[in-house]
Write a protein that holds these residues in place. Structure first.
Motif, PDB file in Angstrom:
ATOM      1  N   LEU A  34       0.836  -1.206   0.000  1.00 18.10           N
ATOM      2  CA  LEU A  34       0.000   0.000   0.000  1.00 18.10           C
ATOM      3  C   LEU A  34       0.870   1.254   0.000  1.00 18.10           C
ATOM      4  O   LEU A  34       0.598   2.212  -0.732  1.00 18.10           O
ATOM      5  N   GLY A  35       1.917   1.242   0.817  1.00 20.04           N
ATOM      6  CA  GLY A  35       2.819   2.389   0.899  1.00 20.04           C
ATOM      7  C   GLY A  35       3.485   2.682  -0.435  1.00 20.04           C
ATOM      8  O   GLY A  35       3.616   3.839  -0.842  1.00 20.04           O
ATOM      9  N   ALA A  36       3.871   1.622  -1.124  1.00 20.93           N
ATOM     10  CA  ALA A  36       4.522   1.795  -2.428  1.00 20.93           C
ATOM     11  C   ALA A  36       3.528   2.382  -3.441  1.00 20.93           C
ATOM     12  O   ALA A  36       3.877   3.262  -4.237  1.00 20.93           O
ATOM     13  N   GLN A  37       2.292   1.904  -3.397  1.00 21.77           N
ATOM     14  CA  GLN A  37       1.253   2.407  -4.302  1.00 21.77           C
ATOM     15  C   GLN A  37       0.978   3.897  -4.041  1.00 21.77           C
ATOM     16  O   GLN A  37       0.900   4.706  -4.963  1.00 21.77           O
ATOM     17  N   ILE A  38       0.858   4.250  -2.760  1.00 28.99           N
ATOM     18  CA  ILE A  38       0.587   5.641  -2.377  1.00 28.99           C
ATOM     19  C   ILE A  38       1.772   6.528  -2.777  1.00 28.99           C
ATOM     20  O   ILE A  38       1.588   7.649  -3.262  1.00 28.99           O
ATOM     21  N   THR A  39       2.985   6.034  -2.612  1.00 31.34           N
ATOM     22  CA  THR A  39       4.181   6.782  -3.009  1.00 31.34           C
ATOM     23  C   THR A  39       4.117   7.131  -4.496  1.00 31.34           C
ATOM     24  O   THR A  39       4.412   8.269  -4.900  1.00 31.34           O
ATOM     25  N   LYS A  40       3.698   6.167  -5.317  1.00 32.80           N
ATOM     26  CA  LYS A  40       3.568   6.406  -6.760  1.00 32.80           C
ATOM     27  C   LYS A  40       2.468   7.412  -7.043  1.00 32.80           C
ATOM     28  O   LYS A  40       2.653   8.368  -7.797  1.00 32.80           O
ATOM     29  N   ASP A  41       1.297   7.186  -6.444  1.00 31.42           N
ATOM     30  CA  ASP A  41       0.112   7.995  -6.758  1.00 31.42           C
ATOM     31  C   ASP A  41       0.249   9.449  -6.316  1.00 31.42           C
ATOM     32  O   ASP A  41      -0.372  10.331  -6.891  1.00 31.42           O
ATOM     33  N   TYR A  42       1.043   9.689  -5.280  1.00 29.37           N
ATOM     34  CA  TYR A  42       1.154  11.052  -4.735  1.00 29.37           C
ATOM     35  C   TYR A  42       2.520  11.692  -5.023  1.00 29.37           C
ATOM     36  O   TYR A  42       2.876  12.695  -4.399  1.00 29.37           O
ATOM     37  N   ALA A  43       3.244  11.158  -5.985  1.00 27.11           N
ATOM     38  CA  ALA A  43       4.602  11.632  -6.276  1.00 27.11           C
ATOM     39  C   ALA A  43       4.675  13.139  -6.509  1.00 27.11           C
ATOM     40  O   ALA A  43       5.581  13.802  -6.029  1.00 27.11           O
TER      41      ALA A  43
END
Ligand code: IMP
Ligand code: MG
Length: 191
Positions: A34-43
């Motif tokens: 989830l953290g990796a996904q959020i990192t991508k989505d909110y870059a």
């Protein structure tokens, strides 16, 4: 490394469980995803994480450390349950945010979405404060229990209609400190 769960040191609490749904390592792996996904989505966004007290704190502490961005953090506390296991639908703000939401990309972090009533209220309340965007991340979701339509953007795990404890989730304010998610033995639930 000392593994508390395997050496007998956390057996007091484990003895109260009828069943374990997710063990610590499975949870950690999912939270990192989830953290990796959020990192991508909110870059390229202005991320403000809003943790909902108290249930979300354990999930939040792990999730935050899996997000590789210059995020901000704030908290809100709402009451919906008291000591019971059924939602009243009545939501009260016990602690409000310290910062303005204007221009921020707000991510609400919840422990669990059950009826959806608490989240519905939070989404309505926070959208009225003019954030740039507003999304929801919950560790657990019980889709079968939903009584209101509310969008959840990130979900750790979907679970059946069972009352669970651990990883921040409580029964009568107990069991928040379990590193896993379990179902309490029936004889320990009152009423
Ligand atoms: P909702 O308004 O019915 O969606 O309920 C949301 C809140 O109820 C959560 O933030 C939890 O505090 C609590 N809750 C719902 N289901 C459970 C559960 O299975 N275990 C512990 N708390 C729960
Ligand atoms: Mg609770």
């Amino acid at each position: 490394m000392i593994r508390l769960g395997e050496g007998g040191l956390m057996d007091n609490l484990r003895n109260d469980m009828a069943q374990i749904l997710f063990e610590e390592d499975e949870i950690q792996a999912r939270v990192h995803e989830l953290g990796a996904q959020i990192t991508k989505d909110y870059a390229d966004k202005n991320l403000l994480v809003v943790g909902i007290l108290k249930g979300a704190i354990v999930f939040l502490a792990d999730l935050l450390r899996s997000i590789d961005l210059k995020l901000r953090l704030d908290f809100m506390a709402v009451s919906s349950y008291g000591d019971a296991v059924e939602s009243s639908g009545v939501v009260r703000i016990l602690k409000d945010l310290e910062q303005s939401l204007e221009g921020k990309d707000v991510l609400i972090v919840e422990d669990i979405v059950d009826s959806g009533l608490t989240l519905k209220y939070l989404v309505q309340n926070l959208s009225s404060r003019r954030p740039n965007s507003l999304r929801v991340c919950t560790f657990l979701s019980k889709p079968a229990r939903r009584v209101t339509d509310v969008q959840v953007d990130y979900v750790g795990f979907e679970i059946p209609d069972q009352f669970v404890v651990g990883y921040g989730l409580d029964y009568a304010e107990r069991y928040r400190n379990l590193p896993y998610i379990g179902v309490l033995k029936q004889e320990l639930i009152e009423g």
